[in-house]
Design an enzyme around this catalytic site. Sequence first.
Site, PDB file in Angstrom:
ATOM      1  N   ASP A 168       0.449  -1.024  -0.028  1.00 29.71           N
ATOM      2  CA  ASP A 168       0.056  -0.010   0.128  1.00 29.71           C
ATOM      3  C   ASP A 168       0.834   1.071  -0.078  1.00 29.71           C
ATOM      4  OD1 ASP A 168      -2.534   1.272   0.239  1.00 29.71           O
ATOM      5  OD2 ASP A 168      -2.308   1.440   2.219  1.00 29.71           O
ATOM      6  N   GLU A 408       3.098  -8.153   7.845  1.00 27.26           N
ATOM      7  CA  GLU A 408       1.798  -9.144   7.208  1.00 27.26           C
ATOM      8  C   GLU A 408       2.133  -9.899   6.160  1.00 27.26           C
ATOM      9  OE1 GLU A 408      -0.919  -5.893   6.400  1.00 27.26           O
ATOM     10  OE2 GLU A 408      -1.244  -5.498   8.436  1.00 27.26           O
ATOM     11  N   TYR A 468      -7.521  -3.372  12.692  1.00 29.44           N
ATOM     12  CA  TYR A 468      -8.321  -2.294  12.202  1.00 29.44           C
ATOM     13  C   TYR A 468      -9.704  -2.309  12.496  1.00 29.44           C
ATOM     14  CZ  TYR A 468      -4.285  -0.394   9.844  1.00 29.44           C
ATOM     15  OH  TYR A 468      -3.005   0.065   9.594  1.00 29.44           O
ATOM     16  N   GLU A 504       0.271  -1.040  14.434  1.00 26.15           N
ATOM     17  CA  GLU A 504      -0.829  -0.539  13.586  1.00 26.15           C
ATOM     18  C   GLU A 504      -2.144  -0.407  14.055  1.00 26.15           C
ATOM     19  OE1 GLU A 504      -0.849  -1.353   9.165  1.00 26.15           O
ATOM     20  OE2 GLU A 504       1.368  -1.541   9.196  1.00 26.15           O
TER      21      GLU A 504
HETATM   22  C1  BDP Z   1      -1.775  -2.487   6.818  1.00 26.09           C
HETATM   23  C2  BDP Z   1      -0.593  -2.343   6.236  1.00 26.09           C
HETATM   24  C3  BDP Z   1      -0.110  -0.913   5.659  1.00 26.09           C
HETATM   25  C4  BDP Z   1      -1.173  -0.237   4.953  1.00 26.09           C
HETATM   26  C5  BDP Z   1      -2.540  -0.293   6.158  1.00 26.09           C
HETATM   27  C6  BDP Z   1      -3.804   0.282   5.708  1.00 26.09           C
HETATM   28  O1  BDP Z   1       0.622  -2.939   6.964  1.00 26.09           O
HETATM   29  O2  BDP Z   1       0.995  -1.037   4.804  1.00 26.09           O
HETATM   30  O3  BDP Z   1      -1.082   0.752   4.619  1.00 26.09           O
HETATM   31  O4  BDP Z   1      -2.875  -1.687   6.709  1.00 26.09           O
HETATM   32  O5  BDP Z   1      -4.394  -0.330   5.141  1.00 26.09           O
HETATM   33  O6  BDP Z   1      -2.504  -3.733   6.158  1.00 26.09           O
HETATM   34  O7  BDP Z   1      -3.828   1.648   5.740  1.00 26.09           O
END
Ligand code: BDP
Length: 589
Positions: A168, A408, A468, A504
């Site tokens: 991404d 990931e 997320y 993250e």
């Molecule tokens: C994670 C990845 C990261 C993406 C992020 C996203 O590690 O590189 O930018 O999600 O979706 O899966 O914002």
Amino acid sequence: MLKPKFNNYRNLFDISGIWKFKVDRNNEGVKNKWYNGFEEDSEIAVPGSWNEQLDNLDLLTYVGKAWYAKNIFIPKNFKRKRVWIRFDSVDFHSSLWVNGKFIGNNGSGYLPFDFEISEFVKCGENNIIVLSVDNILTDDTIPQGIQAEYYKNENRLRDETYPAARFDFSPNGGIHRPVYIYTTPQVFIEDIIIKTKLTSENSSKVSLQISTNTKIKGELHINISGSESICKETVELNSDSISLEVAVDNIKLWGLKEPNLYDLSIELVSENKTVDSYSLSFGFREIEVKGTNFLLNGKPVYMQGFGKHEDFPAFGKGFNYQSLVKDFSLMKWMHANSFRTSHYPYAEEVLEMADRNGFLIIDEVPAVSLDFRKVNGGTLKSHKQFINRLVSRDKNHPSVVAWAVGNEPNLVGEESYYDGRGEKYWREVFQTVRELDDTRPVTVPNCQRAGINDPVFLFSDFISINRYYGWYEHPGQIKYGIQLLEREMDDIWNKYHKPIMMTEFGTDTIEGAHSIADQMFTEEYQAKFIEMYIKLLRSKNYVIGEHVWNFADFRTPQHFRRMIFNRKGVFTRTREPKLAAFRLKELWS
Ligand code: BDP
């Protein structure tokens, strides 16, 4: 690999600046001998990506080959020295010619490489340096690439990005970090590995491994100094390397609030004459993962900060001192103490800044989203080579407190990842890094899709998770997301009993979008999401840190999911704060 230095025995010239540039869409450069120099097509700034500098040439999304050339004057007095050229990073593959002679290839991005060019340069004259660069990635490169046909074969059209990428962030091309001409004496100090082992709060053992480019009979004069010298040693050398251990007292440790640095300087003496010298800075500090804690010098620390990117308007992924200073000043403003070099090693200047400012860095290998249907022997080989070169560059930086040897894996959720293939692969990767460095913990951030049986958890010293809930899963429902997250984190802890780092969490946010209700993409939603995550994380004693995704908005391949950028930054791409930046400043103070 030592950074080139300017001192009494070595010269160093930065040859970045404006280079000639020509795109090679039809791969005709070699046939047409562009390596002898070529008619100028355009000019380009080095360091910098070609993508945003020359989008007028349709390069914004260009994946392919391009050529760089520059005339360099090499002074007469370089004749008796060894002359080298060093590229701090070129993404991703490159081939070098000097005065029309082929010098060599470099196979991976994000890391420095150099070539000795003594025999190929003309001293006292202009020399033509030509570099061809391509940013094509394949199944067996690190990072792995994806071809547009795969999307079709895998029936995944909706995942298609332009340009095709497995990750991404934009797969920018170009010379992304400075280029140097440097000299060394004929016999020179080639490498230094320094490791510290604390014996008390103010004393330490220091183990040194010093190597020269060739066998030499002589002496090494070693001096370690802070505000004053704390250790002077002379050792005899009768080969091309030596290991020794010394004990030092009255030292001040390197830490978050007081990042005390010391200088190690080494003189190579032969027949009573100094022939080379090298100095580098280092810190006395120790890292350990124990029970529920991440320990720095025996005391628990909690990491608060970000996953970042090297990405800035016009520069693209090109190193620039302005964004380096800006990003550190913003991180300090909000009391961040740590970040991850997601998803590739950053410029060494970034690590030096972190050394001086007491930041903890998780240093990452660009094995991002490995697809195990496509992983092969070549992938593993590139992966191991990359780790080798990364450790060789970054081993002496006190700020580097952990290695992330990927990110990931198995984003696609393939069953075969769990049938032993994934485990076998990661066992070898973890073993590689541990053999090279036994002083830092190792981890791999895991994605939700790979789940809690991800084989990386078996080998990680601490567990890293990217989550997320309330964004990709259960969009718009932060509260419900938090419940699921808590359950999952407890499950992971109960299964592995290893501390957890949230590497993250975050939401895309359009600056200026507001709402009093929970509404995705608003500044309030991002601030609330981050705050609720942090509240949960801080309530769990097994959590060792939180890295918000992301520090700033960054350019991505084109996809309907992304409005030009990934907008999960708490700053915009030009570093204006969103509401969450102020919230984090409060939470982290
Ligand atoms: C994670 C990845 C990261 C993406 C992020 C996203 O590690 O590189 O930018 O999600 O979706 O899966 O914002």
